[in-house]
Design a protein around this motif. Structure first.
Motif, PDB file in Angstrom:
ATOM      1  N   THR A 105       0.826  -1.204   0.000  1.00 25.58           N
ATOM      2  CA  THR A 105       0.000   0.000   0.000  1.00 25.58           C
ATOM      3  C   THR A 105       0.862   1.257   0.000  1.00 25.58           C
ATOM      4  O   THR A 105       0.587   2.222  -0.732  1.00 25.58           O
ATOM      5  N   LEU A 106       1.916   1.268   0.795  1.00 28.01           N
ATOM      6  CA  LEU A 106       2.809   2.432   0.825  1.00 28.01           C
ATOM      7  C   LEU A 106       3.486   2.636  -0.525  1.00 28.01           C
ATOM      8  O   LEU A 106       3.647   3.772  -0.992  1.00 28.01           O
ATOM      9  N   ALA A 107       3.878   1.532  -1.170  1.00 28.46           N
ATOM     10  CA  ALA A 107       4.504   1.636  -2.489  1.00 28.46           C
ATOM     11  C   ALA A 107       3.511   2.168  -3.525  1.00 28.46           C
ATOM     12  O   ALA A 107       3.873   2.994  -4.378  1.00 28.46           O
ATOM     13  N   LEU A 108       2.255   1.716  -3.454  1.00 24.92           N
ATOM     14  CA  LEU A 108       1.241   2.202  -4.382  1.00 24.92           C
ATOM     15  C   LEU A 108       0.999   3.698  -4.192  1.00 24.92           C
ATOM     16  O   LEU A 108       0.867   4.447  -5.171  1.00 24.92           O
ATOM     17  N   LYS A 109       0.946   4.136  -2.941  1.00 23.91           N
ATOM     18  CA  LYS A 109       0.762   5.561  -2.672  1.00 23.91           C
ATOM     19  C   LYS A 109       1.931   6.367  -3.234  1.00 23.91           C
ATOM     20  O   LYS A 109       1.747   7.457  -3.796  1.00 23.91           O
ATOM     21  N   GLY A 110       3.138   5.830  -3.081  1.00 24.41           N
ATOM     22  CA  GLY A 110       4.302   6.512  -3.619  1.00 24.41           C
ATOM     23  C   GLY A 110       4.258   6.611  -5.137  1.00 24.41           C
ATOM     24  O   GLY A 110       4.579   7.664  -5.709  1.00 24.41           O
ATOM     25  N   LEU A 111       3.847   5.528  -5.807  1.00 26.18           N
ATOM     26  CA  LEU A 111       3.738   5.549  -7.266  1.00 26.18           C
ATOM     27  C   LEU A 111       2.713   6.582  -7.725  1.00 26.18           C
ATOM     28  O   LEU A 111       2.950   7.345  -8.667  1.00 26.18           O
ATOM     29  N   TYR A 112       1.567   6.589  -7.056  1.00 32.11           N
ATOM     30  CA  TYR A 112       0.501   7.515  -7.449  1.00 32.11           C
ATOM     31  C   TYR A 112       0.941   8.965  -7.252  1.00 32.11           C
ATOM     32  O   TYR A 112       0.755   9.821  -8.133  1.00 32.11           O
ATOM     33  N   ARG A 113       1.538   9.257  -6.102  1.00 30.06           N
ATOM     34  CA  ARG A 113       1.976  10.633  -5.833  1.00 30.06           C
ATOM     35  C   ARG A 113       3.066  11.060  -6.808  1.00 30.06           C
ATOM     36  O   ARG A 113       3.095  12.211  -7.251  1.00 30.06           O
ATOM     37  N   THR A 114       3.944  10.142  -7.133  1.00 33.59           N
ATOM     38  CA  THR A 114       4.999  10.469  -8.090  1.00 33.59           C
ATOM     39  C   THR A 114       4.414  10.771  -9.460  1.00 33.59           C
ATOM     40  O   THR A 114       4.838  11.713 -10.148  1.00 33.59           O
ATOM     41  N   SER A 115       3.415   9.982  -9.869  1.00 28.60           N
ATOM     42  CA  SER A 115       2.807  10.193 -11.181  1.00 28.60           C
ATOM     43  C   SER A 115       2.114  11.548 -11.258  1.00 28.60           C
ATOM     44  O   SER A 115       2.033  12.155 -12.332  1.00 28.60           O
ATOM     45  N   ARG A 116       1.637  12.056 -10.127  1.00 28.94           N
ATOM     46  CA  ARG A 116       0.930  13.342 -10.130  1.00 28.94           C
ATOM     47  C   ARG A 116       1.860  14.518 -10.432  1.00 28.94           C
ATOM     48  O   ARG A 116       1.400  15.597 -10.800  1.00 28.94           O
ATOM     49  N   VAL A 117       3.151  14.299 -10.285  1.00 30.83           N
ATOM     50  CA  VAL A 117       4.119  15.356 -10.584  1.00 30.83           C
ATOM     51  C   VAL A 117       4.279  15.535 -12.093  1.00 30.83           C
ATOM     52  O   VAL A 117       4.611  16.624 -12.572  1.00 30.83           O
ATOM     53  N   VAL A 118       4.009  14.482 -12.846  1.00 31.26           N
ATOM     54  CA  VAL A 118       4.173  14.521 -14.300  1.00 31.26           C
ATOM     55  C   VAL A 118       3.017  15.301 -14.929  1.00 31.26           C
ATOM     56  O   VAL A 118       1.854  15.078 -14.574  1.00 31.26           O
ATOM     57  N   PRO A 119       3.278  16.234 -15.843  1.00 34.25           N
ATOM     58  CA  PRO A 119       2.201  16.985 -16.496  1.00 34.25           C
ATOM     59  C   PRO A 119       1.194  16.042 -17.163  1.00 34.25           C
ATOM     60  O   PRO A 119       1.562  14.973 -17.664  1.00 34.25           O
ATOM     61  N   GLU A 120      -0.060  16.463 -17.194  1.00 33.75           N
ATOM     62  CA  GLU A 120      -1.120  15.593 -17.715  1.00 33.75           C
ATOM     63  C   GLU A 120      -0.868  15.131 -19.144  1.00 33.75           C
ATOM     64  O   GLU A 120      -1.217  14.009 -19.505  1.00 33.75           O
ATOM     65  N   ARG A 121      -0.271  15.981 -19.956  1.00 34.04           N
ATOM     66  CA  ARG A 121      -0.084  15.606 -21.361  1.00 34.04           C
ATOM     67  C   ARG A 121       0.884  14.432 -21.513  1.00 34.04           C
ATOM     68  O   ARG A 121       0.893  13.772 -22.558  1.00 34.04           O
ATOM     69  N   TYR A 122       1.689  14.200 -20.495  1.00 33.26           N
ATOM     70  CA  TYR A 122       2.591  13.050 -20.510  1.00 33.26           C
ATOM     71  C   TYR A 122       2.086  11.914 -19.605  1.00 33.26           C
ATOM     72  O   TYR A 122       2.393  10.750 -19.835  1.00 33.26           O
ATOM     73  N   ARG A 123       1.340  12.286 -18.585  1.00 27.16           N
ATOM     74  CA  ARG A 123       0.897  11.296 -17.587  1.00 27.16           C
ATOM     75  C   ARG A 123      -0.161  10.359 -18.134  1.00 27.16           C
ATOM     76  O   ARG A 123      -0.181   9.171 -17.821  1.00 27.16           O
ATOM     77  N   TYR A 124      -1.071  10.897 -18.965  1.00 24.41           N
ATOM     78  CA  TYR A 124      -2.219  10.118 -19.398  1.00 24.41           C
ATOM     79  C   TYR A 124      -2.122   9.738 -20.873  1.00 24.41           C
ATOM     80  O   TYR A 124      -1.538  10.460 -21.684  1.00 24.41           O
ATOM     81  N   SER A 125      -2.768   8.624 -21.205  1.00 29.57           N
ATOM     82  CA  SER A 125      -2.893   8.230 -22.607  1.00 29.57           C
ATOM     83  C   SER A 125      -3.819   9.219 -23.310  1.00 29.57           C
ATOM     84  O   SER A 125      -4.578   9.954 -22.654  1.00 29.57           O
ATOM     85  N   PRO A 126      -3.806   9.267 -24.650  1.00 28.60           N
ATOM     86  CA  PRO A 126      -4.710  10.190 -25.357  1.00 28.60           C
ATOM     87  C   PRO A 126      -6.179   9.984 -24.977  1.00 28.60           C
ATOM     88  O   PRO A 126      -6.920  10.960 -24.818  1.00 28.60           O
TER      89      PRO A 126
END
Length: 271
Positions: free
Chosen positions: A238-259
């Motif tokens: 669970t802690l690792a999942l939270k870390g992954l999610y928080r890290t992904s939020r730093v990435v701009p949306e245009r790169y974070r998400y698929s089209p």
């Protein structure tokens, strides 16, 4: 004319959840959970390229495309891919090695197990990672996914419509499932995945990634695979999942998400 959003659309919990990059973990977790139903696993192993390392990656890519279309496609696109999958499954049978009995791959029990393996995995990973979801949202997600169940041939009325109903289903099924030899072989391959040459670095990530994904399974599922089912593993995952999610939020949306996911978010905000 109103735009055709397919099964879900703006405002759905499905669109809110499914685009998050951390849900990749949920997709792989689902495969391990689905493999614990012996007939589901035997039917898959006897009829697909799953057991052929040279073709497994292409099969996984087709599964990812199916989930993409089912989540974001138009009604016509979903109908088309649904007919293709149902027609394929309707022609396939498996053999129970314990009894020699032949069974249909598209038996409702098999389809329901596979469906809920996805739903439980996506929802569990999203909630543990910290994707904003209320209890009502979680129930809505399970309910919305009954539309996805219909795509593969299930009657939505026979599919759990809430987290509590899904929990009761798993409690009922635990006495009927186990890790067959094919499931255990699939688990071992996760630690040494067959990947295309251009993606060879993923092979090096196999052992730590496999260990992490296995740790996200329910304790009872890990024990069926002969692995420790410790509460400390749950906490670490669970802690690792939270870390992954928080890290992904730093990435701009245009790169974070698929089209598709980016479009879904834009439509939701506009609504």
């Amino acid at each position: 004319m109103d735009e055709d959003y397919g099964l879900f659309g703006p405002g759905s919990v499905t669109w809110h959840v499914m685009g998050e990059p951390v849900l990749i973990v949920g997709g792989i977790r689902a495969l391990l959970l689905q493999a614990l139903h012996p007939r589901t696993m035997w039917g898959t192993a006897q009829n697909s390229e799953l057991m052929d390392p040279s073709a497994a990656w292409a099969r996984l890519a087709r599964t990812v495309e199916f989930v993409r279309v089912r989540t974001y496609g138009t009604t016509a696109e979903v109908d088309r891919i649904g007919r293709r999958v149902r027609n394929l499954h309707s022609r396939l049978t498996g053999v129970d090695p314990r009894t020699g009995a032949t069974f249909r791959v598209d038996e409702p029990e098999n389809l329901l197990w596979v469906h809920l393996g996805e739903v439980d995995s996506y929802l569990d990973i999203a909630r543990r990672a910290g994707v904003p979801l209320t209890t009502a949202d979680a129930d809505r997600f399970v309910d919305e996914q009954r539309r996805a169940a219909a795509v593969v041939g299930l009657d939505p009325a026979d599919v759990p419509a809430s987290v509590a109903e899904m929990r009761d289903y798993y409690a009922m099924m635990r006495g009927h499932i186990f890790a067959c030899d094919e499931a255990r072989a699939g688990l071992r391959r996760m630690f040494n995945p067959a990947v295309p040459r251009r993606m060879l670095p993923l092979k090096l990530a196999g052992p730590p990634l496999g260990t992490f994904i296995v740790s996200t399974l329910p304790r009872w599922a890990r024990r069926m695979y002969g692995l420790p089912g410790l509460p400390t593993s749950d906490l670490a995952a669970t802690l690792a999942l939270k870390g992954l999610y928080r890290t992904s939020r730093v990435v701009p949306e245009r790169y974070r998400y698929s089209p598709d996911a980016r479009r879904a978010r834009e439509l939701t905000r506009a609504r």
